[in-house]
Scaffold this motif. Sequence first.
Motif, mmCIF file in Angstrom:
data_model
loop_
_atom_site.group_PDB
_atom_site.id
_atom_site.type_symbol
_atom_site.label_atom_id
_atom_site.label_comp_id
_atom_site.label_asym_id
_atom_site.label_seq_id
_atom_site.Cartn_x
_atom_site.Cartn_y
_atom_site.Cartn_z
ATOM 1 N N GLY A 1 0.815 -1.214 0.000
ATOM 2 C CA GLY A 1 0.000 0.000 0.000
ATOM 3 C C GLY A 1 0.843 1.256 0.000
ATOM 4 O O GLY A 1 0.542 2.222 -0.715
ATOM 5 N N LEU A 2 1.914 1.267 0.786
ATOM 6 C CA LEU A 2 2.815 2.416 0.791
ATOM 7 C C LEU A 2 3.514 2.567 -0.555
ATOM 8 O O LEU A 2 3.705 3.677 -1.045
ATOM 9 C CB LEU A 2 3.856 2.271 1.905
ATOM 10 N N TRP A 3 3.919 1.460 -1.144
ATOM 11 C CA TRP A 3 4.574 1.496 -2.448
ATOM 12 C C TRP A 3 3.630 2.083 -3.500
ATOM 13 O O TRP A 3 4.017 2.935 -4.295
ATOM 14 C CB TRP A 3 4.975 0.082 -2.851
ATOM 15 N N ARG A 4 2.388 1.643 -3.469
ATOM 16 C CA ARG A 4 1.415 2.132 -4.449
ATOM 17 C C ARG A 4 1.125 3.622 -4.245
ATOM 18 O O ARG A 4 1.001 4.372 -5.204
ATOM 19 C CB ARG A 4 0.129 1.324 -4.357
ATOM 20 N N ALA A 5 1.015 4.048 -2.986
ATOM 21 C CA ALA A 5 0.781 5.468 -2.699
ATOM 22 C C ALA A 5 1.970 6.304 -3.147
ATOM 23 O O ALA A 5 1.803 7.425 -3.631
ATOM 24 C CB ALA A 5 0.515 5.668 -1.216
ATOM 25 N N GLY A 6 3.170 5.776 -3.003
ATOM 26 C CA GLY A 6 4.356 6.486 -3.469
ATOM 27 C C GLY A 6 4.427 6.554 -4.982
ATOM 28 O O GLY A 6 4.831 7.565 -5.558
ATOM 29 N N ALA A 7 4.037 5.492 -5.651
ATOM 30 C CA ALA A 7 4.088 5.459 -7.115
ATOM 31 C C ALA A 7 3.029 6.364 -7.732
ATOM 32 O O ALA A 7 3.252 6.965 -8.785
ATOM 33 C CB ALA A 7 3.895 4.032 -7.610
ATOM 34 N N ASP A 8 1.882 6.480 -7.090
ATOM 35 C CA ASP A 8 0.803 7.328 -7.608
ATOM 36 C C ASP A 8 1.024 8.797 -7.317
ATOM 37 O O ASP A 8 0.361 9.646 -7.904
ATOM 38 C CB ASP A 8 -0.538 6.923 -6.995
ATOM 39 N N ALA B 1 3.643 11.787 -1.863
ATOM 40 C CA ALA B 1 4.347 13.061 -2.020
ATOM 41 C C ALA B 1 3.405 14.236 -1.781
ATOM 42 O O ALA B 1 3.797 15.253 -1.207
ATOM 43 C CB ALA B 1 4.961 13.148 -3.408
ATOM 44 N N ALA B 2 2.158 14.098 -2.216
ATOM 45 C CA ALA B 2 1.183 15.174 -1.994
ATOM 46 C C ALA B 2 0.897 15.350 -0.514
ATOM 47 O O ALA B 2 0.769 16.482 -0.032
ATOM 48 C CB ALA B 2 -0.102 14.872 -2.755
ATOM 49 N N LEU B 3 0.803 14.253 0.231
ATOM 50 C CA LEU B 3 0.584 14.348 1.673
ATOM 51 C C LEU B 3 1.759 15.008 2.372
ATOM 52 O O LEU B 3 1.584 15.840 3.260
ATOM 53 C CB LEU B 3 0.353 12.953 2.268
ATOM 54 N N VAL B 4 2.961 14.646 1.963
ATOM 55 C CA VAL B 4 4.157 15.238 2.565
ATOM 56 C C VAL B 4 4.234 16.720 2.233
ATOM 57 O O VAL B 4 4.550 17.548 3.089
ATOM 58 C CB VAL B 4 5.422 14.495 2.084
ATOM 59 N N GLU B 5 3.925 17.071 1.003
ATOM 60 C CA GLU B 5 3.971 18.472 0.586
ATOM 61 C C GLU B 5 2.942 19.308 1.337
ATOM 62 O O GLU B 5 3.218 20.431 1.757
ATOM 63 C CB GLU B 5 3.720 18.570 -0.912
ATOM 64 N N ARG B 6 1.763 18.745 1.540
ATOM 65 C CA ARG B 6 0.711 19.464 2.248
ATOM 66 C C ARG B 6 1.055 19.645 3.726
ATOM 67 O O ARG B 6 0.699 20.636 4.342
ATOM 68 C CB ARG B 6 -0.600 18.707 2.112
ATOM 69 N N ALA B 7 1.766 18.680 4.300
ATOM 70 C CA ALA B 7 2.092 18.742 5.723
ATOM 71 C C ALA B 7 3.350 19.558 6.011
ATOM 72 O O ALA B 7 3.598 19.913 7.158
ATOM 73 C CB ALA B 7 2.278 17.335 6.276
ATOM 74 N N ALA B 8 4.139 19.850 4.980
ATOM 75 C CA ALA B 8 5.393 20.572 5.192
ATOM 76 C C ALA B 8 5.120 22.018 5.596
ATOM 77 O O ALA B 8 4.311 22.710 4.990
ATOM 78 C CB ALA B 8 6.245 20.533 3.925
ATOM 79 N N SER B 9 5.809 22.475 6.620
ATOM 80 C CA SER B 9 5.590 23.844 7.093
ATOM 81 C C SER B 9 6.207 24.865 6.151
ATOM 82 O O SER B 9 5.747 25.994 6.074
ATOM 83 C CB SER B 9 6.183 24.016 8.482
ATOM 84 N N HIS B 10 7.231 24.483 5.412
ATOM 85 C CA HIS B 10 7.872 25.433 4.505
ATOM 86 C C HIS B 10 7.157 25.512 3.164
ATOM 87 O O HIS B 10 7.584 26.219 2.281
ATOM 88 C CB HIS B 10 9.345 25.064 4.296
ATOM 89 N N GLY B 11 6.067 24.803 3.023
ATOM 90 C CA GLY B 11 5.308 24.836 1.782
ATOM 91 C C GLY B 11 4.358 26.007 1.702
ATOM 92 O O GLY B 11 3.570 26.091 0.778
#
Length: 72
Positions: free
Chosen positions: A32-39, A43-53
């Motif tokens: 599941g993590l692999w598929r979320a990373g490939a799709d 990355a979108a979740l990490v980008e949304r959670a980043a404070s410097h974004g």
Amino acid sequence: MHDVLREESAQSTVEYAIVTVALLSIMLAIAGLWRAGADGRLAALVERAASHGVAPSSVIDAATGAKDIALY
């Protein structure tokens, strides 16, 4: 003696089943993590959670972003 061997055999069967279910769960989680990373969802979740974004489009947004970075 025969009853003791039967109990040990049953215990090993239960232990095998538990280990098999645990390993299968781990494999499904990794898939599941692999598929979320490939799709790109991961990355979108990490980008949304980043404070410097924070994109400062106004002075208030820039101040909020600077405060967030300072508190980090």
